[in-house]
Design a protein around this motif. Structure first.
Motif, mmCIF file in Angstrom:
data_model
loop_
_atom_site.group_PDB
_atom_site.id
_atom_site.type_symbol
_atom_site.label_atom_id
_atom_site.label_comp_id
_atom_site.label_asym_id
_atom_site.label_seq_id
_atom_site.Cartn_x
_atom_site.Cartn_y
_atom_site.Cartn_z
ATOM 1 N N ASP A 1 0.306 -5.586 5.564
ATOM 2 C CA ASP A 1 0.004 -4.343 4.970
ATOM 3 C C ASP A 1 -1.345 -3.968 5.375
ATOM 4 O O ASP A 1 -2.127 -4.563 5.507
ATOM 5 C CB ASP A 1 0.200 -4.406 3.507
ATOM 6 C CG ASP A 1 -0.603 -5.596 2.749
ATOM 7 O OD1 ASP A 1 -1.881 -5.033 2.290
ATOM 8 O OD2 ASP A 1 -0.071 -6.604 2.822
ATOM 9 N N VAL B 1 0.862 -1.270 -0.015
ATOM 10 C CA VAL B 1 -0.019 0.007 -0.136
ATOM 11 C C VAL B 1 0.604 1.188 -0.170
ATOM 12 O O VAL B 1 0.381 2.339 -0.407
ATOM 13 C CB VAL B 1 -0.886 -0.037 1.201
ATOM 14 C CG1 VAL B 1 -2.102 -1.172 1.141
ATOM 15 C CG2 VAL B 1 -0.393 0.087 2.529
ATOM 16 N N THR B 2 2.086 1.148 0.455
ATOM 17 C CA THR B 2 3.008 2.570 0.432
ATOM 18 C C THR B 2 3.376 2.917 -0.785
ATOM 19 O O THR B 2 3.561 1.995 -1.869
ATOM 20 C CB THR B 2 3.977 2.264 1.515
ATOM 21 O OG1 THR B 2 4.949 1.153 1.004
ATOM 22 C CG2 THR B 2 3.447 2.100 3.126
ATOM 23 N N GLU C 1 5.869 9.643 4.195
ATOM 24 C CA GLU C 1 6.179 8.359 4.667
ATOM 25 C C GLU C 1 7.483 8.316 5.569
ATOM 26 O O GLU C 1 8.490 9.211 5.181
ATOM 27 C CB GLU C 1 6.106 7.249 3.771
ATOM 28 C CG GLU C 1 4.861 7.092 2.919
ATOM 29 C CD GLU C 1 4.547 5.985 1.831
ATOM 30 O OE1 GLU C 1 3.621 5.905 1.217
ATOM 31 O OE2 GLU C 1 5.956 5.581 1.453
ATOM 32 N N GLN D 1 -4.052 -0.351 5.472
ATOM 33 C CA GLN D 1 -4.422 0.890 4.776
ATOM 34 C C GLN D 1 -6.012 1.272 5.600
ATOM 35 O O GLN D 1 -6.905 0.579 5.559
ATOM 36 C CB GLN D 1 -4.727 0.912 3.327
ATOM 37 C CG GLN D 1 -5.194 2.551 2.938
ATOM 38 C CD GLN D 1 -4.733 2.398 1.412
ATOM 39 O OE1 GLN D 1 -3.700 2.901 0.833
ATOM 40 N NE2 GLN D 1 -5.585 2.072 0.780
ATOM 41 N N LEU E 1 -5.780 8.877 3.991
ATOM 42 C CA LEU E 1 -5.335 7.314 3.843
ATOM 43 C C LEU E 1 -4.111 7.127 4.721
ATOM 44 O O LEU E 1 -3.017 7.846 4.613
ATOM 45 C CB LEU E 1 -5.116 7.172 2.431
ATOM 46 C CG LEU E 1 -6.321 7.206 1.368
ATOM 47 C CD1 LEU E 1 -5.495 6.867 -0.283
ATOM 48 C CD2 LEU E 1 -7.044 6.105 1.799
ATOM 49 N N LYS F 1 -1.291 4.665 5.860
ATOM 50 C CA LYS F 1 -0.715 3.350 5.421
ATOM 51 C C LYS F 1 0.403 2.907 6.181
ATOM 52 O O LYS F 1 1.303 3.554 6.627
ATOM 53 C CB LYS F 1 -0.220 3.747 3.992
ATOM 54 C CG LYS F 1 -0.971 4.442 2.988
ATOM 55 C CD LYS F 1 -0.667 4.994 1.855
ATOM 56 C CE LYS F 1 -1.653 5.381 0.771
ATOM 57 N NZ LYS F 1 -0.929 5.850 -0.554
ATOM 58 N N THR G 1 -8.685 4.164 5.676
ATOM 59 C CA THR G 1 -9.507 5.525 5.098
ATOM 60 C C THR G 1 -10.533 6.153 5.942
ATOM 61 O O THR G 1 -11.452 5.435 6.300
ATOM 62 C CB THR G 1 -10.541 4.857 3.775
ATOM 63 O OG1 THR G 1 -9.671 3.987 2.902
ATOM 64 C CG2 THR G 1 -11.143 6.181 2.963
#
Length: 675
Positions: free
Chosen positions: A518, A381-382, A568, A520, A527, A529, A522
């Motif tokens: 992983d 997802v990143t 990130e 994520q 978002l 992550k 919302t």
């Protein structure tokens, strides 16, 4: 040693099964209705990637009132495994009793980005209220759109995925001044698709009886799949002759003045929504089981600096193609597909290469999907780094961003339930990583000698690797857990010296076990992550993770563009490692992202040409090295796509694995023709 490794793998498998609840799953079809099983099967073929919306003025006669209503167009961008596969999707639009709320049941999962964009639709369409839910299965998405005033679904159709973009489901909503739900069930008819468009499924529309100056309303029969619907063609009301709107005043409090013409439905000669993209040719309709698509590409690279290793060329050109041919049967639920790739480079000899990206059989049997052959799979997802993505080997000859992958021979099975999707992979053959040689740019300062490649396994390339994965979409959460056991995709590079006394690197592929997660979430425009792994490696066991967010500002321009801000943090506990030679960075068992920050932006024009720009930079908090990237793309007409990419490296330390690319900044221009 071998016994201990097998015991370790079995313990990991048992822990995965018990922790994820696999042992509690029943037989295929147990606990699912026929509709749910059909939805699960459809979910294997389509996914809603993103949602776009805009208001369009009606194309009424110039003499009409300036207050003529706007139409709302909502576009669902779909990811499908092949052209025309979205036709298998079921859309069930139903209208509320007051004529203001439309409920859409999509038999396809929503991506996290699509969910966030749906929740943000009120910013694009004033007065709209949106609610999301899931029914029976994570793959069945229920979307309710509530408008300020009575609204009709004027038309609904699919646009094919030509010109390098996804297939699109288009819904046009128009004001309806005569909402008489009781009249809607009076008659049914089959409505043809608009010119140049393909109905996504069998059509069943409902139409009220026609009367002089009546507004025709085309709606979906409740609980029935609905196909493409032709725009309503009502007789046009003359300005000033309509009755005042008897509905509620809008939320602004401005009631309609007596004698003012009420909002008109689109006249027969109006084309407010007929844009260039609407004229694309239809996708394969399923009548022909043999389909062909792909692209041809011309690419040019410009390196403004001299290479550190003496490569003389600054301008490099190449041509590439990626054709796909597919034969399907049983309504597309089973198919054979071949996707090849080839590139011819004018300068860098090693970059002239070919690969089989896909050569597989896929069969969907209710909630069970089987794959046999060569395939590509992606997990994660990143944005800056993909830690959990481990099935395929990286195609390092294509680009330095590690976003291109070689095809992997495998056998896989995926079973979708309301508790998530459970997947198993067996990979009987391993593919080595390719490295630049000679005058390639970018390049390594020390040559990699692949003829001396070493393997920890005595089976070399034929060691059987295996992996398990569980993924779940529940509310705002996307979660994936994975376990891999087999040959590491990242080689250990051993320093050696050839017979002339020159240093060279010898790849060695060790056997590893890796567990990954992983996640994520919302949350409105946010978002959140996270990706993390723990790897058991003969050289060194280690953990790594990437965590961050993406926040989207919707409708930042008059054209409805979105602007996303990304950040990130990247961590790898191996650190920088020990240099192999004085002045040369370590190349083995290290990561370039051990203590780094990524910051960037994503701009989406939400226009008919799918204009997108992604930019960002990675800052090493230890060595102060910096890497910048820019990627921009746009469609040109129906079949062409142009893109401009840039890779720039500044202040790269000799302790950093990115040091060899320090003098290989480049701009890359691509022109692709899709067919």
């Amino acid at each position: 040693m071998a016994v201990n490794r097998w015991l370790t793998m079995y313990r990991g498998l048992a822990a995965f099964l018990m922790g994820s609840g696999v042992l509690g799953i029943g037989l295929p079809g147990a606990g699912h209705s026929a509709a749910a099983q059909a939805a699960i099967a459809t979910a294997a073929t389509a996914e809603v990637l993103q949602v776009r919306a805009a208001l369009h003025e009606n194309g009424a006669d110039p003499s009409a009132t300036p207050a003529a209503p706007q139409r709302a167009r909502i576009v669902f961008d779909l990811h499908v495994p092949r052209p025309g596969a979205a036709q298998a999707m079921n859309i069930r639009p139903t209208l509320s009793a007051d004529g203001r709320a439309w409920t859409l049941q999509l038999d396809a999962p929503l991506s996290a980005r699509a969910e966030a964009q749906l929740r943000a639709l009120p910013r694009r369409i004033p007065g709209l209220q949106v609610s999301l839910a899931r029914e029976g299965s994570p793959s069945i998405s229920k979307v309710t759109l509530r408008f300020q005033k009575p609204t009709a679904l004027a038309r609904q159709f699919l646009l094919p995925g030509r010109g390098g973009q996804q297939e699109r489901l288009v819904l046009d909503f128009a004001p309806n001044t005569d909402p008489v739900p009781a009249m809607v069930a009076a008659a049914q008819l089959e409505a043809p698709a608009p010119a140049g468009m393909t109905p996504p499924f069998a059509s069943s529309a409902v139409q009220a009886p026609q009367a002089p100056n009546a507004h025709i309303v085309q709606l979906a029969a409740p609980q029935q799949p609905v196909g493409a619907m032709q725009p309503a063609e009502p007789a046009q009301s003359e300005p000033g002759q309509g009755e005042p709107d008897q509905g509620e005043p809008d939320q602004g409090g401005a009631e309609q003045a007596p004698g003012r013409a009420r909002p008109q439905a689109e006249p027969a000669d109006a084309k407010p929504l007929q844009q260039e993209g609407d004229e694309l040719p239809p996708p394969p309709s399923g009548d022909s089981p043999l389909n062909l698509w792909g692209f041809f590409e011309a690419e040019g690279r410009w390196f403004p600096q001299d290479s550190r290793d003496g490569a003389p060329d600054h301008l490099i050109g190449s041509m590439a193609m990626e054709p796909t041919i597919e034969y399907s049967w049983k309504g597309g639920s089973q198919f054979l597909r071949f996707t090849g790739f080839a590139r011819v480079d004018t300068v860098t000899e090693n970059r002239t290469h070919a690969d089989v990206r896909e050569a597989k059989y896929v069969g969907v049997f209710g909630p069970l999907e089987l794959t046999l052959g060569v395939d590509r799979r992606f997990w994660g997802v990143t944005e800056a780094v993909h830690l959990v993505n481990i099935i395929n080997q990286v195609d390092t000859l294509e680009d330095v961003d590690f976003e291109d992958y070689l095809g992997q021979p495998l056998i896989s099975a995926a079973y979708t339930t309301r508790f998530g999707t459970f997947s198993a992979f067996l990979m009987p053959y391993f593919r080595e990583r390719l490295f630049p040689t000679g005058e390639d740019r970018p390049n390594l300062p020390v040559k990699v000698n692949r003829t001396l490649t070493q393997y920890e396994s005595g089976d070399n390339n034929w060691h059987p690797d295996w992996a398990l994965r569980w993924s779940l979409r529940e509310g705002p959460i996307d979660l994936g857990l994975s376990y891999f056991s087999g040959v590491s995709r990242d080689p250990q590079l051993l320093l050696s010296f050839n017979t002339q006394g020159r240093p060279e690197l010898i790849p060695r592929y060790n056997l590893i076990d890796q567990v990954g997660i992983d996640l994520q979430a919302t949350l409105g425009s946010w978002l959140l992550k996270f990706e993390g792994i723990h790897r058991w490696d003969p050289v060194e066991d280690y953990a790594a993770f990437a965590a961050g967010f993406e926040y989207t500002f919707y409708g930042v321009s008059a054209g409805g563009a979105d602007l996303g801000v990304l950040a990130e943090y990247l961590y790898d506990e191996r650190g920088k490692g020990t240099p192999l030679l004085p002045g040369f960075p370590p190349f083995s068992n290290v990561s370039p992202y051990d203590d780094d920050i990524f910051a960037g932006f994503r701009w989406s024009g939400n226009d008919i040409n799918s204009t997108e720009i992604l930019g960002g930079a990675i800052f090493d908090l230890d060595t102060k090295s910096k890497a910048f990237v820019i990627e921009a793309s746009r469609r040109l007409g129906q079949n062409l796509r142009i893109s401009l990419d840039g890779r720039f490296f500044t202040s790269v330390s000799t302790r950093d694995i990115l040091w060899p690319a320090g003098d290989d900044d480049f701009l890359q221009l691509k022109l692709q023709w899709h067919y």
